[in-house]
Design an enzyme around this catalytic site. Structure first.
Site, PDB file in Angstrom:
ATOM      1  N   ASP A 202     145.394 -21.169  66.728  1.00 55.42           N
ATOM      2  CA  ASP A 202     144.980 -21.926  67.924  1.00 55.42           C
ATOM      3  C   ASP A 202     144.441 -23.270  67.479  1.00 55.42           C
ATOM      4  OD1 ASP A 202     144.432 -22.356  70.623  1.00 55.42           O
ATOM      5  OD2 ASP A 202     143.465 -20.407  70.884  1.00 55.42           O
TER       6      ASP A 202
ATOM      7  N   HIS B 219     146.297 -31.536  70.405  1.00 59.63           N
ATOM      8  CA  HIS B 219     145.395 -30.424  70.736  1.00 59.63           C
ATOM      9  C   HIS B 219     145.749 -29.141  69.996  1.00 59.63           C
ATOM     10  CE1 HIS B 219     143.208 -32.240  74.244  1.00 59.63           C
ATOM     11  NE2 HIS B 219     144.177 -33.120  74.073  1.00 59.63           N
TER      12      HIS B 219
HETATM   13  O1  LIG Z   1     149.863 -27.034  80.160  1.00 64.85           O
HETATM   14  P1  LIG Z   1     150.259 -25.617  79.829  1.00 64.85           P
HETATM   15  O2  LIG Z   1     151.622 -25.529  79.230  1.00 64.85           O
HETATM   16  O3  LIG Z   1     150.038 -24.707  80.995  1.00 64.85           O
HETATM   17  O4  LIG Z   1     149.251 -25.082  78.724  1.00 64.85           O
HETATM   18  C1  LIG Z   1     147.854 -25.284  78.782  1.00 64.85           C
HETATM   19  C2  LIG Z   1     147.370 -26.112  77.604  1.00 64.85           C
HETATM   20  O5  LIG Z   1     147.498 -25.307  76.432  1.00 64.85           O
HETATM   21  C3  LIG Z   1     147.264 -25.923  75.171  1.00 64.85           C
HETATM   22  O6  LIG Z   1     145.867 -26.193  74.973  1.00 64.85           O
HETATM   23  C4  LIG Z   1     145.365 -26.748  73.776  1.00 64.85           C
HETATM   24  O7  LIG Z   1     144.266 -27.585  74.039  1.00 64.85           O
HETATM   25  C5  LIG Z   1     142.962 -27.010  73.981  1.00 64.85           C
HETATM   26  C6  LIG Z   1     141.948 -28.141  74.152  1.00 64.85           C
HETATM   27  O8  LIG Z   1     142.006 -29.057  73.098  1.00 64.85           O
HETATM   28  C7  LIG Z   1     142.745 -26.279  72.672  1.00 64.85           C
HETATM   29  O9  LIG Z   1     141.442 -25.667  72.677  1.00 64.85           O
HETATM   30  C8  LIG Z   1     143.803 -25.216  72.503  1.00 64.85           C
HETATM   31  O10 LIG Z   1     143.663 -24.619  71.226  1.00 64.85           O
HETATM   32  C9  LIG Z   1     145.201 -25.832  72.602  1.00 64.85           C
HETATM   33  O11 LIG Z   1     146.158 -24.790  72.588  1.00 64.85           O
HETATM   34  C10 LIG Z   1     148.117 -27.162  75.079  1.00 64.85           C
HETATM   35  O12 LIG Z   1     147.901 -27.797  73.846  1.00 64.85           O
HETATM   36  C11 LIG Z   1     147.896 -28.117  76.239  1.00 64.85           C
HETATM   37  O13 LIG Z   1     148.761 -29.235  76.143  1.00 64.85           O
HETATM   38  C12 LIG Z   1     148.194 -27.382  77.522  1.00 64.85           C
HETATM   39  O14 LIG Z   1     147.921 -28.207  78.632  1.00 64.85           O
HETATM   40  O1  UDP Z   2     141.242 -18.459  84.735  1.00 63.85           O
HETATM   41  C1  UDP Z   2     140.952 -19.355  83.940  1.00 63.85           C
HETATM   42  C2  UDP Z   2     141.327 -19.287  82.570  1.00 63.85           C
HETATM   43  C3  UDP Z   2     140.932 -20.306  81.721  1.00 63.85           C
HETATM   44  N1  UDP Z   2     140.207 -21.366  82.198  1.00 63.85           N
HETATM   45  C4  UDP Z   2     139.775 -22.425  81.274  1.00 63.85           C
HETATM   46  O2  UDP Z   2     140.896 -22.922  80.561  1.00 63.85           O
HETATM   47  C5  UDP Z   2     140.486 -23.378  79.276  1.00 63.85           C
HETATM   48  C6  UDP Z   2     141.333 -22.729  78.205  1.00 63.85           C
HETATM   49  O3  UDP Z   2     141.227 -23.524  77.072  1.00 63.85           O
HETATM   50  P1  UDP Z   2     141.444 -22.995  75.597  1.00 63.85           P
HETATM   51  O4  UDP Z   2     141.194 -24.140  74.711  1.00 63.85           O
HETATM   52  O5  UDP Z   2     140.602 -21.797  75.332  1.00 63.85           O
HETATM   53  O6  UDP Z   2     142.965 -22.516  75.499  1.00 63.85           O
HETATM   54  P2  UDP Z   2     144.354 -23.135  75.992  1.00 63.85           P
HETATM   55  O7  UDP Z   2     144.712 -22.376  77.226  1.00 63.85           O
HETATM   56  O8  UDP Z   2     144.150 -24.573  76.239  1.00 63.85           O
HETATM   57  O9  UDP Z   2     145.315 -22.836  74.885  1.00 63.85           O
HETATM   58  C7  UDP Z   2     139.002 -23.016  79.144  1.00 63.85           C
HETATM   59  O10 UDP Z   2     138.214 -24.143  79.450  1.00 63.85           O
HETATM   60  C8  UDP Z   2     138.844 -21.928  80.190  1.00 63.85           C
HETATM   61  O11 UDP Z   2     137.531 -21.794  80.671  1.00 63.85           O
HETATM   62  C9  UDP Z   2     139.841 -21.444  83.539  1.00 63.85           C
HETATM   63  O12 UDP Z   2     139.173 -22.386  83.949  1.00 63.85           O
HETATM   64  N2  UDP Z   2     140.225 -20.429  84.378  1.00 63.85           N
END
Ligand SMILES: O=P(O)(O)OC[C@H]1O[C@H](O[C@H]2O[C@H](CO)[C@@H](O)[C@H](O)[C@H]2O)[C@H](O)[C@@H](O)[C@@H]1O
Ligand code: UDP
Length: 474
Positions: free
Chosen positions: A364, A155
């Protein structure tokens, strides 16, 4: 039909508040369509050896969660995953803190994941592992005799070999990725970087002209599968939430001011410090906006036990305080900065009310908020998306106002351009981006990956057959 088994570190359990991360949002949408099993860490730690998985079944999805030993979780998640792989893969190599102890815990957690998953598997499953926490899982499952097709989706960005080589065990990491039948990335750029690593380790011959990778008698498919969103669900959520009390209270409180909005986990990769500076510069250079704009930044706390995250939190509190201290009036606060998360639907309601969406990460993988911002808008009067060219989403949302997030002046100009953009231009840009979102939505992402996984082993077994025929002939 084959059963889909998703495995990820984080899972979004029914009845718990949604995890604010795109991975959980994406996998849940995917699994709700196909049904199947979701296996992962349930969010709790334990003192002794982790027990058997807890199983919950809800709306066709089976959730299987395990606990992890507290000390080991700390080293695997806060340590190796988020203090080594995360900064390195996002090109912040200076922020990486490598230790062998962390790496051993990471290996061990992957071994535990494989062992606990094994009894839950059925012969016709398609197994799909997600993200950097679980790179060795495929190898671990193969060691336990798993024969089913194995896929992996990253991701986050994948760094070029020159950056990856900073990691002492980069070769093992690349080898582990080749244990899967299908390896998926968010963008072409990430795929190119993976190819650079494969070429470095296995030689240019490993890269075949049809895009597959040949390692010995194995054939691996490495491709781009940009994650999408459930466009219809976001549109509906945004419309419905607009009528709710919580969203009304927020919009009423604007008192007619235009809303600029950002939603990001509190993560240094999201570029919030630079974004706050750009907003401050925007207020300085366009004083006609003083008192007329409200910037709402929702930034749920994330990975709070990792030092870099504590540091960024402090820096942001100071930056928001500085801007408010300097520009606020008795009846106006320039930045509303909230460290909490909201239910997804409520968030979509807030976003629909925004004239400008600020998505300016320094790097990102994709950024689902960018896509959700577009889908949540009213097509008759859509807001404008300001999007970092360093987010994966910028490869698809080319009709956003693309900015370099480090260029503070450029971003502040983009804010002014977004606020003054004529309606017809806003509509055109919005319509272009909706087409892209509909073409590659979450259903397409899931379908494409599952199809690749189903076909992968067929192709692989043909290669094995050809190779063994050649060997016999010799
Ligand atoms: O699980 P956390 O450590 O709390 O973090 C939340 C997630 O963050 C990252 O999200 C990624 O996936 C998104 C969907 O494909 C993408 O849009 C974003 O750019 C990525 O940063 C992380 O990769 C996940 O594993 C986490 O669960
Ligand atoms: O208060 C919050 C903040 C974020 N999101 C969701 O969390 C995801 C964030 O995904 P993104 O790929 O933008 O970034 P990541 O946190 O995975 O790096 C999106 O679907 C947001 O709508 C949510 O449901 N509640």
């Amino acid at each position: 039909m084959k059963r889909l088994v998703c495995v990820s570190n984080r899972i979004s359990l029914p009845r718990k508040s949604a995890a604010p991360g795109g991975l959980a949002v994406g996998i849940l949408s995917a699994l709700k369509r196909t049904g199947g099993l979701w296996f992962g860490w349930g969010g709790e730690t334990c003192e002794g050896e982790p027990g058997e998985p807890d199983i919950h079944i809800r709306e066709g999805v089976t959730y299987a969660t395990i606990e992890l030993r507290k000390h080991e979780f700390e080293l695997y998640y806060n340590g190796y995953s988020n203090d080594v792989l995360w900064p390195l893969f996002h090109y912040f190599s200076k922020g990486m803190r490598y230790s062998n102890e962390q790496r051993e815990a990471y290996e061990n957690v992957n071994r535990i994941f494989a062992q606990r998953l094994l009894p839950l598997l059925q012969p016709r499953d398609l197994i799909w592992a997600h993200d950097y926490h679980l790179i060795p899982l495929g190898r671990r499952l193969r060691e336990l005799g798993v024969q089913q097709p194995l896929g992996f989706f990253l991701h986050i960005p994948f760094p070029n070999i020159e950056m990856l080589r900073v990691l002492p065990c980069y070769a093992e990491l690349l080898r582990d990725l080749t244990s899967y039948d299908v390896v998926g990335f968010q963008t072409q750029n990430d795929l190119r970087s993976f190819h650079s690593g494969i070429e470095h380790l296995f030689g240019a011959d490993a890269l075949r002209s049809d895009g597959r990778i040949r390692i010995g008698d194995r054939l691996i498919r490495a491709e781009v599968f940009p994650i999408g969103i459930d466009v219809g669900a976001v549109e509906a959520e945004a419309i419905d939430a607009s009528a709710t009390e919580v969203v009304r209270r927020m919009t009423d409180s604007l008192m007619g001011r235009s809303l600029m909005m950002g939603v990001d986990r509190l993560d240094y990769s999201k570029g919030l410090v630079e974004r706050f500076s750009a907003y401050q510069q925007f207020l300085e250079t366009h004083p006609e906006n003083l008192g007329r704009i409200t910037y709402l930044q929702i930034a749920p706390l994330s990975r709070t036990d990792v030092r870099a995250y504590a540091e960024i939190r402090q820096a942001l509190e100071q930056a928001a305080g500085r801007t408010n201290g300097r520009f606020a009036d008795t009846d106006w606060t320039p930045i509303r900065y909230l460290n909490r998360n909201f239910p997804h639907a409520t968030l979509m309601g807030f976003i629909r009310a925004a004239k400008v969406g600020l998505v300016t990460p320094l790097r990102d993988g994709m950024n689902l908020v960018a896509k959700e911002f577009v889908a949540a808008q009213d097509p008759a009067d859509p807001g404008v998306l300001i999007l970092s060219s360093l987010a994966g989403a910028a490869r698809e949302l080319t009709s956003a106002l693309l900015v370099n997030p480090y260029d503070v002046r450029g971003v502040s100009h983009a804010m002014q351009a977004a606020l003054s953009m004529p309606l017809n231009e806003r509509r055109e840009r919005h319509a272009d981006m909706m087409k892209v979102l509909r073409r590659n939505d979450i259903a397409a992402w899931t379908r494409r990956f599952m199809e690749a996984l189903e076909q992968a082993q067929v192709a692989d077994s043909r290669v094995r057959a050809i190779t063994s025929v050649k060997h016999t002939a010799i």
